[in-house]
Motif scaffolding. Structure first.
Motif, mmCIF file in Angstrom:
data_model
loop_
_atom_site.group_PDB
_atom_site.id
_atom_site.type_symbol
_atom_site.label_atom_id
_atom_site.label_comp_id
_atom_site.label_asym_id
_atom_site.label_seq_id
_atom_site.Cartn_x
_atom_site.Cartn_y
_atom_site.Cartn_z
ATOM 1 N N LYS A 1 0.846 -1.184 0.000
ATOM 2 C CA LYS A 1 0.000 0.000 0.000
ATOM 3 C C LYS A 1 0.883 1.236 0.000
ATOM 4 O O LYS A 1 1.774 1.376 0.833
ATOM 5 N N PRO A 2 0.690 2.148 -0.960
ATOM 6 C CA PRO A 2 1.539 3.351 -1.019
ATOM 7 C C PRO A 2 1.278 4.264 0.169
ATOM 8 O O PRO A 2 0.201 4.235 0.770
ATOM 9 N N ARG A 3 2.264 5.052 0.503
ATOM 10 C CA ARG A 3 2.100 6.012 1.601
ATOM 11 C C ARG A 3 1.711 7.360 0.995
ATOM 12 O O ARG A 3 2.574 8.157 0.632
ATOM 13 N N ILE A 4 0.407 7.541 0.829
ATOM 14 C CA ILE A 4 -0.097 8.786 0.257
ATOM 15 C C ILE A 4 -1.118 9.400 1.199
ATOM 16 O O ILE A 4 -1.702 8.714 2.044
ATOM 17 N N GLU A 5 -1.333 10.696 1.057
ATOM 18 C CA GLU A 5 -2.325 11.415 1.853
ATOM 19 C C GLU A 5 -3.355 11.991 0.879
ATOM 20 O O GLU A 5 -3.158 13.084 0.330
#
Length: 260
Positions: free
Chosen positions: A223-227
């Motif tokens: 899972k990418p670390r995005i906001e």
């Protein structure tokens, strides 16, 4: 197609010859692999690297048909979707124990349950990664189209009405805002999924993921670390700021046209 996809990704994981990555990435793409899976297999630092590889092979990742049905990953007869239904492994194990027939031991049943739950999370995460990837590509396509429509207004060879061209540009801006919101919704759903990372999820599920799912040849799902909220806000603001600047330029053009 699933076997072909896994073979293509396996080849990517083992690639070492310079210049071969793009060919292997293209093969994996044609076999149905997502950009996320290809990037993971190729150990690429970013998805953009894979996008560039695919484009070098004449592939536009945005052209893949929408709504693709992903094959559910199955390991040891379990898939995490309907394992507790009649005729399926978990149901069969419970029924056997209840009826006094030979059944899995307590430890084995616990391992089966952990694998089933891990597969449920794995399959959900794969699906949501693909949805976010598709929504991101559509978002980026819509933002690019805004620039294309704006540049078209200054094309001296254009045979269309300037007003019609400007309307197309305005609609493109509106579509881009909508695409950003659609991506945000997909990204928020993705970020709400279990990570299957040690320290962030139940150890028994991560054990099943690491000891059973990955060894079976299925690609890792990270899972990418995005906001989503902050990224969407930034994109909306940048789009609106540029649109406001262009409105001023368009007004000046219309003012000159009115004087003539």
């Amino acid at each position: 197609m699933s076997t072909e996809r896994e073979q293509a990704l396996a080849a990517l994981r083992e690639w070492s010859v310079p210049g071969r990555r793009a060919d292997l990435a293209a093969a994996a793409w044609r076999a149905g692999a997502t950009v996320v899976a290809i990037a993971e297999a190729a150990r690429a630092k970013s998805r953009q690297t894979i996008y560039d590889d695919l484009k070098s092979q004449g592939i536009d990742p945005r052209d893949r048909p929408q709504g693709k049905n992903m094959t559910v990953v199955t390991v040891e007869g379990l898939n995490g979707v309907d394992d507790d239904q009649p005729g399926r492994p978990i149901y069969a194990a419970v029924a056997a124990k209840h009826e006094g027939r030979p059944a899995p031991s307590k430890e084995e049943f616990g391992r089966m349950m952990a694998l089933s739950l891990a597969l449920a999370q794995y399959n959900d995460l794969r699906a949501h990664l693909a949805e976010e990837e598709t929504a991101r590509a559509e978002r980026d396509r819509a933002l690019h189209l805004v620039d294309v429509r704006w540049e078209a207004l200054a094309d001296p060879n254009s045979r269309g009405s300037w007003l019609h061209g400007h309307q197309a540009y305005v609609r493109a801006v509106d579509d881009a805002h909508r695409a950003i919101d659609a991506w945000k919704a997909a990204a928020e759903t993705l970020m709400g999924q279990a990570s299957l990372r040690r320290g962030e999820d139940a150890d028994r599920l991560v054990d099943a993921y690491e000891q059973s799912i990955l060894p079976a040849g299925h690609p890792p799902v990270n899972k990418p670390r995005i906001e989503p909220e902050s990224e969407a806000t930034r994109l909306h603001e940048a789009l609106e700021t540029e649109h406001a600047r262009r409105r001023t330029l368009a007004a000046e053009t219309l003012g000159v046209a009115a004087q003539n």
